[in-house]
Design an enzyme around this catalytic site. Structure first.
Site, PDB file in Angstrom:
ATOM      1  N   HIS A  70      17.840  16.179  28.063  1.00 59.87           N
ATOM      2  CA  HIS A  70      16.300  15.802  27.562  1.00 59.87           C
ATOM      3  C   HIS A  70      15.361  16.512  28.596  1.00 59.87           C
ATOM      4  CE1 HIS A  70      12.985  13.612  26.408  1.00 59.87           C
ATOM      5  NE2 HIS A  70      13.673  13.668  25.143  1.00 59.87           N
ATOM      6  N   HIS A  88      14.725  20.881  19.582  1.00 58.53           N
ATOM      7  CA  HIS A  88      13.992  19.500  19.143  1.00 58.53           C
ATOM      8  C   HIS A  88      14.584  18.849  18.159  1.00 58.53           C
ATOM      9  CE1 HIS A  88      10.595  16.829  19.369  1.00 58.53           C
ATOM     10  NE2 HIS A  88       9.607  17.764  18.802  1.00 58.53           N
ATOM     11  N   LYS A 116       1.014  -1.217  -0.063  1.00 54.71           N
ATOM     12  CA  LYS A 116       0.023  -0.122   0.051  1.00 54.71           C
ATOM     13  C   LYS A 116       0.883   1.342  -0.074  1.00 54.71           C
ATOM     14  CE  LYS A 116      -3.549   2.378   2.667  1.00 54.71           C
ATOM     15  NZ  LYS A 116      -4.348   2.787   3.805  1.00 54.71           N
ATOM     16  N   ASP A 120      19.547  12.194  19.243  1.00 53.27           N
ATOM     17  CA  ASP A 120      19.873  13.033  18.278  1.00 53.27           C
ATOM     18  C   ASP A 120      21.760  12.707  17.932  1.00 53.27           C
ATOM     19  OD1 ASP A 120      17.607  13.914  17.368  1.00 53.27           O
ATOM     20  OD2 ASP A 120      17.487  15.371  18.918  1.00 53.27           O
ATOM     21  N   ARG A 130      -6.353  24.962  25.377  1.00 51.85           N
ATOM     22  CA  ARG A 130      -6.114  26.314  25.464  1.00 51.85           C
ATOM     23  C   ARG A 130      -5.840  26.623  26.805  1.00 51.85           C
ATOM     24  NH1 ARG A 130      -6.280  31.297  27.312  1.00 51.85           N
ATOM     25  NH2 ARG A 130      -7.170  32.827  26.132  1.00 51.85           N
ATOM     26  N   LYS A 134      25.289  26.010  24.555  1.00 49.04           N
ATOM     27  CA  LYS A 134      24.586  24.620  24.658  1.00 49.04           C
ATOM     28  C   LYS A 134      25.421  23.386  23.660  1.00 49.04           C
ATOM     29  CE  LYS A 134      20.065  24.448  26.820  1.00 49.04           C
ATOM     30  NZ  LYS A 134      18.746  24.593  26.669  1.00 49.04           N
ATOM     31  N   ILE A 135      25.140  22.137  24.043  1.00 50.84           N
ATOM     32  CA  ILE A 135      26.079  21.121  22.930  1.00 50.84           C
ATOM     33  C   ILE A 135      24.686  20.421  22.760  1.00 50.84           C
ATOM     34  CG2 ILE A 135      27.709  19.451  22.561  1.00 50.84           C
ATOM     35  CD1 ILE A 135      28.907  22.220  23.624  1.00 50.84           C
ATOM     36  N   MET A 136      24.392  20.776  21.322  1.00 52.82           N
ATOM     37  CA  MET A 136      23.270  20.065  20.855  1.00 52.82           C
ATOM     38  C   MET A 136      23.220  18.527  20.685  1.00 52.82           C
ATOM     39  SD  MET A 136      21.328  22.206  20.440  1.00 52.82           S
ATOM     40  CE  MET A 136      21.292  23.972  20.768  1.00 52.82           C
ATOM     41  N   GLY A 137      22.293  17.745  21.102  1.00 49.82           N
ATOM     42  CA  GLY A 137      22.364  16.433  21.187  1.00 49.82           C
ATOM     43  C   GLY A 137      22.570  15.848  22.363  1.00 49.82           C
TER      44      GLY A 137
HETATM   45  N1  COA Z   1      24.512  21.579  26.657  1.00 51.12           N
HETATM   46  C1  COA Z   1      24.970  22.418  27.679  1.00 51.12           C
HETATM   47  N2  COA Z   1      24.248  22.596  28.846  1.00 51.12           N
HETATM   48  C2  COA Z   1      22.803  22.033  28.888  1.00 51.12           C
HETATM   49  C3  COA Z   1      22.286  21.233  27.934  1.00 51.12           C
HETATM   50  C4  COA Z   1      23.319  21.055  26.661  1.00 51.12           C
HETATM   51  N3  COA Z   1      22.955  20.192  25.678  1.00 51.12           N
HETATM   52  N4  COA Z   1      21.197  20.881  28.169  1.00 51.12           N
HETATM   53  C5  COA Z   1      20.846  21.291  29.409  1.00 51.12           C
HETATM   54  N5  COA Z   1      21.951  22.281  29.899  1.00 51.12           N
HETATM   55  C6  COA Z   1      21.967  22.941  31.058  1.00 51.12           C
HETATM   56  C7  COA Z   1      21.151  24.368  30.645  1.00 51.12           C
HETATM   57  O1  COA Z   1      22.447  25.037  30.308  1.00 51.12           O
HETATM   58  C8  COA Z   1      20.814  24.439  32.133  1.00 51.12           C
HETATM   59  O2  COA Z   1      21.785  24.800  32.899  1.00 51.12           O
HETATM   60  P1  COA Z   1      21.785  26.332  33.951  1.00 51.12           P
HETATM   61  O3  COA Z   1      20.681  25.545  34.963  1.00 51.12           O
HETATM   62  O4  COA Z   1      22.870  26.240  34.456  1.00 51.12           O
HETATM   63  O5  COA Z   1      21.092  27.225  33.212  1.00 51.12           O
HETATM   64  C9  COA Z   1      20.443  23.151  32.656  1.00 51.12           C
HETATM   65  O6  COA Z   1      21.097  22.108  31.929  1.00 51.12           O
HETATM   66  C10 COA Z   1      18.855  22.791  32.619  1.00 51.12           C
HETATM   67  O7  COA Z   1      18.719  23.093  31.051  1.00 51.12           O
HETATM   68  P2  COA Z   1      17.252  23.339  30.469  1.00 51.12           P
HETATM   69  O8  COA Z   1      17.526  23.599  28.931  1.00 51.12           O
HETATM   70  O9  COA Z   1      16.750  24.625  31.372  1.00 51.12           O
HETATM   71  O10 COA Z   1      16.495  22.097  30.768  1.00 51.12           O
HETATM   72  P3  COA Z   1      15.173  21.816  29.604  1.00 51.12           P
HETATM   73  O11 COA Z   1      14.594  20.744  30.408  1.00 51.12           O
HETATM   74  O12 COA Z   1      14.538  23.135  29.447  1.00 51.12           O
HETATM   75  O13 COA Z   1      15.883  21.206  28.396  1.00 51.12           O
HETATM   76  C11 COA Z   1      16.734  20.483  26.456  1.00 51.12           C
HETATM   77  C12 COA Z   1      15.706  20.194  27.829  1.00 51.12           C
HETATM   78  C13 COA Z   1      16.375  19.206  25.324  1.00 51.12           C
HETATM   79  C14 COA Z   1      15.901  21.720  25.482  1.00 51.12           C
HETATM   80  C15 COA Z   1      18.235  20.639  26.651  1.00 51.12           C
HETATM   81  O14 COA Z   1      18.527  19.853  27.151  1.00 51.12           O
HETATM   82  C16 COA Z   1      18.658  21.059  25.313  1.00 51.12           C
HETATM   83  O15 COA Z   1      18.790  22.269  24.923  1.00 51.12           O
HETATM   84  N6  COA Z   1      19.466  20.184  24.814  1.00 51.12           N
HETATM   85  C17 COA Z   1      20.169  20.484  23.614  1.00 51.12           C
HETATM   86  C18 COA Z   1      19.283  20.532  22.352  1.00 51.12           C
HETATM   87  C19 COA Z   1      18.877  18.839  22.287  1.00 51.12           C
HETATM   88  O16 COA Z   1      19.796  18.097  21.858  1.00 51.12           O
HETATM   89  N7  COA Z   1      17.632  18.836  21.823  1.00 51.12           N
HETATM   90  C20 COA Z   1      16.982  17.558  21.582  1.00 51.12           C
HETATM   91  C21 COA Z   1      16.231  16.843  22.696  1.00 51.12           C
HETATM   92  S1  COA Z   1      15.726  15.181  22.497  1.00 51.12           S
END
Ligand code: COA
Length: 373
Positions: A258, A219, A69, A309, A353, A252-255
């Site tokens: 959570h 994200h 399909k 990621d 909402r 922030k270091i992406m990846g």
């Molecule tokens: N690199 C460096 N520091 C990080 C980090 C990262 N990837 N993720 C979290 N932190 C630190 C923040 O700077 C923060 O520090 P502080 O308290 O000194 O300010 C603390 O950890 C909390 O982070 P915060 O972003 O407030 O937590 P959250 O629950 O809102 O964030 C994410 C969750 C996923 C948005 C966050 O971990 C992030 O931005 N990660 C990188 C993006 C990523 O990989 N996204 C895919 C998710 S599946």
């Protein structure tokens, strides 16, 4: 000033779902009750998508029928191909999918004869073709056919991208990554899809909202950003030094990290094993060493762990996938989860909402235009 109740809705239970458990004690990550480890080891992406969309694992005949399909739903309407040809080559591939999804919604809208399940399968089948049609046309003016007879979604995409039969290891690695990316409870893009669906909007609008939400680097966009960092380093020592400097600058270091998981992302070990296997098969051990060193530094310095990621990025790179296509691959998979959530939202709908604490100025007298400074 009033403090928001929960910035980013962290920890707020915003509804019910029977699709997946994320970070629940004793359950870990599961799709409709099946552990992610079992699915990644023993299932295929098509089986997983069927499970999410139709509520149970297909038997052999149902799976064969479902695969056929999907193959039958790969052709793109001429009007959509024309629109794709108009999108500049400099556009981001996520914008191509967002526009492609929206455009298809104008050509094949939901109707009595085209119910939601049909739209979900159509989008699932059509996304790889949309992206690669635009990609090849913009790169060298080639109008490719978006139909292949490859019944594996991952294999179909790799064939369209590279124009040849993919290596078996690459096909399975991408297949597993699609299983891991397929569903993840009330993440931002899924929530976005559910918010749109909750207004009784159409299916395509809900998926288009989700694509726009997934695009951001906090994200889905994290896999692309993660690779841009990894790719800069020629050695593990160089990576360590640069990451230390980035952390010192509070970048922030992406990846990594959570919102829900606190100790580890259960998907990471699975994709990490694939990234290692692919790296050693391709003689690209340094790429894996660099990634591992970054993981070690992040653990040591920030007690943070890689999310799905991070290792997906190097796995995709070794499979020959261009970096800007990493997040679109997430779409190819997650459209199954989004679609299942849209259906679930519709089945027991309540408009989403929330309210906000007001922090603006107190009520004041309106100033007529000629009296303003
Ligand atoms: N690199 C460096 N520091 C990080 C980090 C990262 N990837 N993720 C979290 N932190 C630190 C923040 O700077 C923060 O520090 P502080 O308290 O000194 O300010 C603390 O950890 C909390 O982070 P915060 O972003 O407030 O937590 P959250 O629950 O809102 O964030 C994410 C969750 C996923 C948005 C966050 O971990 C992030 O931005 N990660 C990188 C993006 C990523 O990989 N996204 C895919 C998710 S599946």
């Amino acid at each position: 000033m009033t403090t928001p109740k929960s910035p980013g809705l962290a920890g707020i239970v915003a509804g019910e779902t029977s699709l997946s458990t994320v970070g629940k004690k004793g359950l870990g990550l599961s799709y409709r009750g099946y552990a992610i480890t079992d699915l990644a080891e023993q299932a295929t992406f098509e089986e997983t998508a069927y499970l999410l969309l139709y509520g149970r694992l297909p038997n052999r005949k149902e799976l064969e029928d479902y695969r056929r399909k999907l193959v039958g739903l790969r052709r793109l309407p001429e009007g959509l191909r024309k629109v794709l040809e108009q999108i500049p080559g400099s556009a981001h591939p996520m914008d191509v999918l967002r526009t492609g999804c929206s455009t298809l919604g104008t050509m094949e809208p939901e109707s009595k004869d085209r119910p939601q399940e049909q739209v979900a399968d159509r989008l699932l089948a059509a996304f790889p073709g949309m992206l690669t049609y635009w990609y090849h046309y913009q790169r060298d003016g080639r109008r490719i056919t978006t139909v292949t007879e490859d019944e594996c979604h991952a294999g179909h995409f790799l064939r369209l991208l590279h124009g040849q039969t993919p290596e078996e290891m690459h096909r399975r690695a991408v297949d597993v990554s699609l299983i891991l990316y397929a569903e993840h409870e009330f993440n931002a893009s899924t929530f976005s899809a559910r918010v749109t669906a909750s207004t009784l909007s159409d299916f395509y609008s809900a998926v288009t909202s989700a694509i726009g939400t997934l695009r951001g680097p906090l994200h889905g966009g994290a896999n692309e950003e993660a690779f841009k960092v990894i790719a800069r380093f020629k050695s593990a020592d160089e990576a360590e030094q640069a990451i230390m400097e980035m952390l010192a600058r509070k970048e922030k270091i992406m990846g990594f990290g959570h919102r829900v998981y606190r100790v580890a992302d259960p998907r990471s070990d699975i994709i990490k094993a694939w990234a290692q296997k692919l790296a050693s098969d391709a003689g690209r051990e340094m790429l894996f060493e660099v990634s591992q060193r970054i993981e070690l530094v992040m653990k040591r310095e920030k007690n943070l762990f890689p999310n799905l990621d991070f290792y997906s990025a190097s796995a995709y790179h070794i499979c020959g996938i261009p970096t800007e296509m990493f997040t679109p691959l997430f779409v190819f998979a997650r459209v199954s989860g989004w679609s299942a959530h849209i259906m679930e939202q519709r089945a027991a709908n309540k408009l989403i909402r929330p309210t906000a604490d007001y922090i603006g100025p107190a009520q004041r007298a309106f100033v007529p235009i000629d009296e303003r400074e």
